[in-house]
Design a protein around this motif. Sequence first.
Motif, PDB file in Angstrom:
ATOM      1  N   THR A 181     -36.025 -39.844   8.624  1.00 45.36           N
ATOM      2  CA  THR A 181     -37.299 -39.519   9.291  1.00 45.36           C
ATOM      3  C   THR A 181     -37.111 -38.387  10.306  1.00 45.36           C
ATOM      4  O   THR A 181     -37.901 -37.440  10.355  1.00 45.36           O
ATOM      5  CB  THR A 181     -37.870 -40.763   9.994  1.00 45.36           C
ATOM      6  OG1 THR A 181     -38.074 -41.775   9.009  1.00 45.36           O
ATOM      7  CG2 THR A 181     -39.158 -40.470  10.710  1.00 45.36           C
ATOM      8  N   LEU A 182     -36.058 -38.475  11.116  1.00 43.82           N
ATOM      9  CA  LEU A 182     -35.798 -37.446  12.120  1.00 43.82           C
ATOM     10  C   LEU A 182     -35.503 -36.100  11.467  1.00 43.82           C
ATOM     11  O   LEU A 182     -35.978 -35.055  11.941  1.00 43.82           O
ATOM     12  CB  LEU A 182     -34.632 -37.854  13.012  1.00 43.82           C
ATOM     13  CG  LEU A 182     -34.859 -39.029  13.944  1.00 43.82           C
ATOM     14  CD1 LEU A 182     -33.562 -39.422  14.641  1.00 43.82           C
ATOM     15  CD2 LEU A 182     -35.938 -38.712  14.966  1.00 43.82           C
ATOM     16  N   THR A 183     -34.751 -36.105  10.379  1.00 47.34           N
ATOM     17  CA  THR A 183     -34.408 -34.867   9.695  1.00 47.34           C
ATOM     18  C   THR A 183     -35.663 -34.191   9.133  1.00 47.34           C
ATOM     19  O   THR A 183     -35.813 -32.970   9.249  1.00 47.34           O
ATOM     20  CB  THR A 183     -33.378 -35.141   8.573  1.00 47.34           C
ATOM     21  OG1 THR A 183     -32.213 -35.751   9.163  1.00 47.34           O
ATOM     22  CG2 THR A 183     -32.977 -33.874   7.867  1.00 47.34           C
ATOM     23  N   VAL A 184     -36.565 -34.971   8.579  1.00 44.19           N
ATOM     24  CA  VAL A 184     -37.822 -34.413   8.065  1.00 44.19           C
ATOM     25  C   VAL A 184     -38.633 -33.802   9.203  1.00 44.19           C
ATOM     26  O   VAL A 184     -39.140 -32.686   9.096  1.00 44.19           O
ATOM     27  CB  VAL A 184     -38.642 -35.499   7.314  1.00 44.19           C
ATOM     28  CG1 VAL A 184     -40.053 -35.020   7.035  1.00 44.19           C
ATOM     29  CG2 VAL A 184     -37.934 -35.903   6.028  1.00 44.19           C
ATOM     30  N   LYS A 185     -38.733 -34.515  10.332  1.00 44.53           N
ATOM     31  CA  LYS A 185     -39.488 -33.996  11.485  1.00 44.53           C
ATOM     32  C   LYS A 185     -38.867 -32.702  12.022  1.00 44.53           C
ATOM     33  O   LYS A 185     -39.576 -31.763  12.355  1.00 44.53           O
ATOM     34  CB  LYS A 185     -39.530 -35.046  12.608  1.00 44.53           C
ATOM     35  CG  LYS A 185     -40.493 -36.150  12.404  1.00 44.53           C
ATOM     36  CD  LYS A 185     -40.504 -37.095  13.586  1.00 44.53           C
ATOM     37  CE  LYS A 185     -41.425 -38.255  13.362  1.00 44.53           C
ATOM     38  NZ  LYS A 185     -41.428 -39.194  14.480  1.00 44.53           N
ATOM     39  N   LEU A 186     -37.544 -32.679  12.133  1.00 44.14           N
ATOM     40  CA  LEU A 186     -36.867 -31.486  12.679  1.00 44.14           C
ATOM     41  C   LEU A 186     -36.918 -30.310  11.717  1.00 44.14           C
ATOM     42  O   LEU A 186     -36.839 -29.160  12.153  1.00 44.14           O
ATOM     43  CB  LEU A 186     -35.423 -31.830  13.032  1.00 44.14           C
ATOM     44  CG  LEU A 186     -35.235 -32.789  14.215  1.00 44.14           C
ATOM     45  CD1 LEU A 186     -33.797 -33.306  14.277  1.00 44.14           C
ATOM     46  CD2 LEU A 186     -35.624 -32.104  15.521  1.00 44.14           C
ATOM     47  N   SER A 187     -37.046 -30.586  10.433  1.00 44.13           N
ATOM     48  CA  SER A 187     -37.113 -29.512   9.425  1.00 44.13           C
ATOM     49  C   SER A 187     -38.479 -28.861   9.354  1.00 44.13           C
ATOM     50  O   SER A 187     -38.616 -27.747   8.838  1.00 44.13           O
ATOM     51  CB  SER A 187     -36.742 -30.065   8.044  1.00 44.13           C
ATOM     52  OG  SER A 187     -35.428 -30.531   8.027  1.00 44.13           O
ATOM     53  N   ALA A 188     -39.509 -29.587   9.839  1.00 46.44           N
ATOM     54  CA  ALA A 188     -40.909 -29.088   9.734  1.00 46.44           C
ATOM     55  C   ALA A 188     -41.191 -27.951  10.696  1.00 46.44           C
ATOM     56  O   ALA A 188     -40.584 -27.712  11.671  1.00 46.44           O
ATOM     57  CB  ALA A 188     -41.867 -30.225   9.963  1.00 46.44           C
TER      58      ALA A 188
END
Length: 188
Positions: A181-188
């Motif tokens: 979840t954190l990786t998806v948020k940081l990638s956005a």
Amino acid sequence: MSIPAFNADGFLPPYIGRRGPPEWLSPYPTTAVEVVRIFGTTLSRCAILDGWLNHRAALRAAGFGRGFQWLVGSFVEDTNPNDLDTVAFLFRPPGVGDSSALADLMEINSAIFDRAKVRASHGVDFIPVDLEGAQEELIKEVCYWLGMFSHRRNDDLWKGVLQITLEDEAEDKAAYALLETLTVKLSA
């Protein structure tokens, strides 16, 4: 207990308050989910955490599912780290009775025990400690690694250490989910 906030020097504090329960003294007991929640703040940190969780799973798959890890070094500071330093205090797998058999097993599993290999493949500087070896050696190792990692090298400032058990696979799975979840948020 949750992970204490960084002190003014950007470290985990060596202790919280003057007198209190053992949880107020480093090494602080915590969970894999808490580590991901607090330290998964950049994509590079998330990549290191992914390597750490994968390495923990590989240790368990090789039979080293009992023990705990200390998380130390620049990863648990308010910096941009290159890796995650861990000291892993491991019980031997069932049937591995002596140091020679342990050395053979570690050699067979060099991909998860060789420091250089683990650092290259997982972003983890991994230091294993045998919890079932000679008591005098174990005490020396604990003192050495705590002394080494509870001070910053260039100015000897005290800093804290985190401690996470290896036994809780469900906790690691929850940490993986949070990390995703954190990786998806940081990638956005």
